[in-house]
Enzyme design. Structure first.
Site, PDB file in Angstrom:
ATOM      1  N   SER A 145     -29.836  -7.607 -74.550  1.00  0.00           N
ATOM      2  CA  SER A 145     -29.806  -9.056 -74.725  1.00  0.00           C
ATOM      3  C   SER A 145     -30.761  -9.689 -73.727  1.00  0.00           C
ATOM      4  O   SER A 145     -31.086  -9.077 -72.698  1.00  0.00           O
ATOM      5  CB  SER A 145     -28.382  -9.580 -74.486  1.00  0.00           C
ATOM      6  OG  SER A 145     -28.366 -10.988 -74.359  1.00  0.00           O
ATOM      7  N   TYR A 158     -20.413 -10.687 -69.495  1.00  0.00           N
ATOM      8  CA  TYR A 158     -21.263 -10.255 -70.602  1.00  0.00           C
ATOM      9  C   TYR A 158     -22.654  -9.877 -70.089  1.00  0.00           C
ATOM     10  O   TYR A 158     -23.201  -8.823 -70.436  1.00  0.00           O
ATOM     11  CB  TYR A 158     -21.372 -11.368 -71.643  1.00  0.00           C
ATOM     12  CG  TYR A 158     -22.314 -11.072 -72.786  1.00  0.00           C
ATOM     13  CD1 TYR A 158     -21.896 -10.328 -73.887  1.00  0.00           C
ATOM     14  CD2 TYR A 158     -23.625 -11.540 -72.773  1.00  0.00           C
ATOM     15  CE1 TYR A 158     -22.753 -10.051 -74.937  1.00  0.00           C
ATOM     16  CE2 TYR A 158     -24.499 -11.266 -73.818  1.00  0.00           C
ATOM     17  CZ  TYR A 158     -24.053 -10.534 -74.897  1.00  0.00           C
ATOM     18  OH  TYR A 158     -24.915 -10.252 -75.932  1.00  0.00           O
TER      19      TYR A 158
END
Length: 254
Positions: A145, A158
């Site tokens: 990501s 995250y």
């Protein structure tokens, strides 16, 4: 004009985890359209079966197993290879998100993020790489990501899992590249999918995103397919341990 042969993956086999919807489903479809035989994966057998059936192609198969359970992973990978033969490509796409202020972040949510976003990639890649190492070839693409390099309030755990996945990718390269494997990460920016609809529909957030991103828009799942095909093809045979950001230029600017 035809495509360059370095990008030819016709006839190869691929397993895409977390592919019953969203970006994973787009990855499965992109690999299928490039000529691969694809095994779609999900935890819910009915959902992944429906996703596979929707593609209406006899080169699409499906398996269901818990990617956070080592025994289930071993059985699931064996089932996938029984269906399509030795795997040429693995796409580790499974991932979840929890948003909460860090001081109030629940212990259980932290552990679930670690198990789903990081441990699963280790377990599935290890199971698939055993065969790839023995054969002396294989492509593993871990889906990281833009949060592998950037953090925002409310998503620190995250970001930690995705940063760790970036380093796990480099570690896999260190261990398995000598055997002929290429292990890389594809790191999407902000992508408009059903899982991000709340943010897409948040007018203030979307204004911030367009202003923060040089491309001045949300990404789409289709924006990621070219990078995936590159990392799955002979064109990337000397690309290893790399994280390829597909983020509309977000990391290029401050």
């Amino acid at each position: 004009m035809t495509a360059h042969p370095l990008f030819d993956i016709d006839g190869r086999t691929a397993l895409v985890t977390g592919s019953s919807r969203g970006i994973g489903r787009a990855f499965a479809q992109g690999l299928l359209e490039a000529g691969c035989t694809v095994v779609m994966h999900g935890r819910d057998p009915d959902r992944v079966r429906a996703a596979a059936d929707a593609l209406e192609d006899d080169r699409v198969h499906h398996v269901a197993f818990d990617v956070t359970d080592a025994e289930a992973v071993a059985i699931g990978v064996e089932e996938a290879e029984t269906l399509v033969g030795p795997l040429d490509v693995l796409v580790n796409n499974v991932g979840i998100q929890h948003r909460a202020p860090l001081l109030d972040f629940p212990d259980a949510a932290w552990q679930e993020l670690l198990d789903t976003n990081l441990t699963s990639a280790f377990l599935v890649a290890r199971a698939v790489a055993r065969g790839m190492v023995a054969r002396g070839r294989g492509k593993i693409v871990n889906i990281a990501s833009v949060q592998s390099a950037l953090a925002r309030p409310g998503i620190a755990p995250y970001a930690a899992t995705k940063g760790a996945l970036k380093m796990l990718t480099q570690g896999m390269c260190a261990d398995w590249a000598p055997a002929g494997l290429q292990i890389n990460a594809l790191a999407p920016g902000y992508i408009d999918t059903e899982l991000t609809q709340a943010l897409v529909e948040d007018a203030e957030f979307s204004r911030w995103l367009r202003a923060r991103t040089p491309a001045a828009r949300w990404g789409t799942a289709e924006d990621l397919i070219g990078a995936l095909l590159f990392l799955s093809s002979p064109a990337s045979d000397f690309v290893n341990g790399h994280t390829l950001y597909v983020d509309g230029g977000m990391l290029a600017v401050v």
